[in-house]
Design an enzyme around this catalytic site. Structure first.
Site, mmCIF file in Angstrom:
data_model
loop_
_atom_site.group_PDB
_atom_site.id
_atom_site.type_symbol
_atom_site.label_atom_id
_atom_site.label_comp_id
_atom_site.label_asym_id
_atom_site.label_seq_id
_atom_site.Cartn_x
_atom_site.Cartn_y
_atom_site.Cartn_z
ATOM 1 N N SER A 86 72.483 -0.219 42.056
ATOM 2 C CA SER A 86 73.665 -0.229 41.207
ATOM 3 C C SER A 86 73.537 0.767 40.056
ATOM 4 O O SER A 86 73.455 1.968 40.282
ATOM 5 C CB SER A 86 73.913 -1.648 40.704
ATOM 6 N N HIS A 138 77.371 -6.772 46.728
ATOM 7 C CA HIS A 138 76.609 -5.975 45.775
ATOM 8 C C HIS A 138 75.194 -6.513 45.531
ATOM 9 O O HIS A 138 74.253 -5.737 45.362
ATOM 10 C CB HIS A 138 77.369 -5.900 44.444
ATOM 11 N N ASP A 168 81.125 -4.873 49.320
ATOM 12 C CA ASP A 168 80.703 -4.671 47.934
ATOM 13 C C ASP A 168 81.923 -4.417 47.060
ATOM 14 O O ASP A 168 82.646 -3.445 47.265
ATOM 15 C CB ASP A 168 79.743 -3.483 47.863
#
Length: 486
Positions: free
Chosen positions: A241, A441, A411
């Site tokens: 991320s 995610h 996601d």
């Protein structure tokens, strides 16, 4: 009345069938004989409201009585099953990992751990953990021939995310078991990097940072420290991320630093966020007003880890893990199959780990603009910071490091459409690209399926890369043999 009886029977059948279908879809291991409790409760009330003249319609009355008994028996069994599930989940709150810090998470599994501190150019002290092999394996901690791997967490997270699952399903442990020298870093402002040599964290100036500073200062400090400690010239980088956003922006701007990275493994990669989905999206249009309000209220730190938040996560997720599962899905995307409910209390006793209000605001800007831009201070202040009225856009097309992309089809934060934009920007340097259809995610760090679908592939690619480097080195030695004096 026969039509009514058929309707009620149909509803009961639908309740049974829908429950089985949902369970099959989710891949759940709970009892598939359970019925849909909400439908059953509705049917129980519906049947109770029926009244018949037994003399005029004895057959229908008997049928309804039998249905009442069936529904109430099912309700009893369902409630009994629910109570057993709640009782079993209460045991989860006793997991000792909920009260362990990152070092203890590592050593409690039998692995070696060293705690290190890297200082940034602007004075922040960044905590790093070095994970050694499991003591039961009898390996030496220091081995100069080991490939060095740096793991960088995402937004509001910490290094715990890499060792938060069981030892056989956590990337940090699996890399150590594979014989690699594993380092896990913590970005400024989180639980483990809460200090600066020049100021106290209670001062407002301490929190004047976003992921801009993490890419500009944290990355160089950590990479310089790790390469110096391990005596290697380059390492492997794994980001999740925000950890990928830091890499794409930082390494594309600083080519000297980029030369210290052999390969980037980008999990849930982010460079653009204009298509982000979920409830967070509803707040984004008001981020400027919210930021100014919270700033005036003296709030500089967002969602820090403390005794209260840890206890809430430990208690709530240990008692009702479904609540924490749904909370995860509200921002990460939905994947019931891979969420490890047995570790929900562990996850949320360590997450969130805090960041600055400016960092959150920068993310809101990223979402609203759809561009990979530097922090927007506003028309007037941008001129002071950047020498122009508009916040500059990062040119990540200059990235020149081999990249392996692991993205998720479900996601919500790294939406597939935004990942497509990333592909266009760095297509020249992508050497591996895998979109995992079911992944949300957080599956890349918390999920039960990441072990087989992501972590083993990373280990395989690192080994292949090391093998190719050895082969090239041998080839050079053969072409340029050393001269020996007679």
């Amino acid at each position: 009345m026969k039509m009514l009886r058929m309707l009620v029977l149909l509803l009961v059948a639908m309740a049974m069938e829908s429950r089985a279908d949902v369970l099959d879809q989710l891949g759940s291991d709970v009892n598939k004989d359970g019925l849909n409790m909400d439908v059953l409760k509705y049917l129980d009330g519906l049947l109770e409201s029926f009244s018949f003249d037994e003399k005029e319609d004895k057959e229908t009355s008997d049928s309804v009585d039998r249905l009442k008994k069936l529904v109430r028996d099912a309700l009893f069994l369902g409630l009994d099953n629910l109570e057993q599930q709640l009782e079993s989940t209460r045991e989860l709150s006793r997991d000792p990992d909920t009260k362990r810090n990152v070092t203890e998470l590592i050593t409690s599994k039998g692995y070696s751990c060293e705690d290190h501190i890297a200082q940034t150019q602007d004075g922040y002290l960044l905590s790093l953990q070095r994970v050694g092999p499991n003591s039961t394996h009898g390996q030496q901690f220091l081995n100069k021939t080991k490939p060095v791997v740096l793991l960088q967490h995402g937004l509001l997270d910490a290094s715990t995310t890499w060792v938060i699952n069981q030892a056989d399903n956590s990337l940090g442990f699996m890399l150590a078991d594979a014989g690699f020298d594993v380092w896990m870093s913590n970005s400024r402002g989180n639980t483990y990097s809460h200090a600066n040599v020049n100021m106290n964290s209670r001062r407002r100036k301490f929190w004047d940072f976003s992921w801009d500073e993490m890419a500009k200062y944290d990355l160089p400090a950590v990479l310089d420290y790790v390469t110096e400690e391990t005596n290697v010239s380059s390492i492997y980088y794994v980001g999740h991320s925000q950890g990928t956003l830091m890499a794409f922006t930082g390494f594309s701007q600083n080519h000297t630093l980029a030369n210290k990275v052999k390969h980037i493994f980008a999990l849930a990669p982010i460079s653009h966020a204009g298509h982000l989905k979920g409830p967070v999206r509803l707040v984004v249009p008001f981020h400027g007003i919210l930021y100014d309000f919270l700033n005036l209220a003296g709030i500089d730190e967002v969602l820090p880890s403390n005794i209260i938040t840890e206890d809430i996560g430990r208690t709530l997720c240990g008692t009702i893990p479904l609540v924490c599962e749904l909370l995860t899905f509200s921002f990460a995307g939905v994947d019931f199959f891979a969420f490890n409910k047995s570790r929900a209390d562990v996850f949320f006793s360590h997450f969130p780990a805090g960041t600055s209000l400016r960092d959150i605001n920068h993310w809101a800007q990223l979402i609203q603009s759809g561009d990979t831009q530097m922090y927007d201070f506003g028309w007037h202040d941008n001129q002071k910071h950047y020498g122009q009225h508009e916040a500059p856009i990062y040119n990540i097309t200059g990235l020149d490091i081999p990249v392996s992309l692991f993205s998720g089809g479900r996601d919500w934060l790294a939406d597939p459409r935004d990942v497509d934009k990333l592909r266009q920007d760095i297509n020249h340097t992508i050497v591996y690209d895998n979109t995992l259809d079911r992944f949300d995610h957080m599956d890349f760090v918390w999920g039960t399926t990441a072990k087989d679908r992501v972590y083993k592939e990373i280990i395989l690619q690192i080994r292949e890369s090391e093998r190719e480097q050895r082969d090239r080195h041998r080839g050079r030695n053969k072409r340029h043999p050393k001269n020996h004096e007679s």
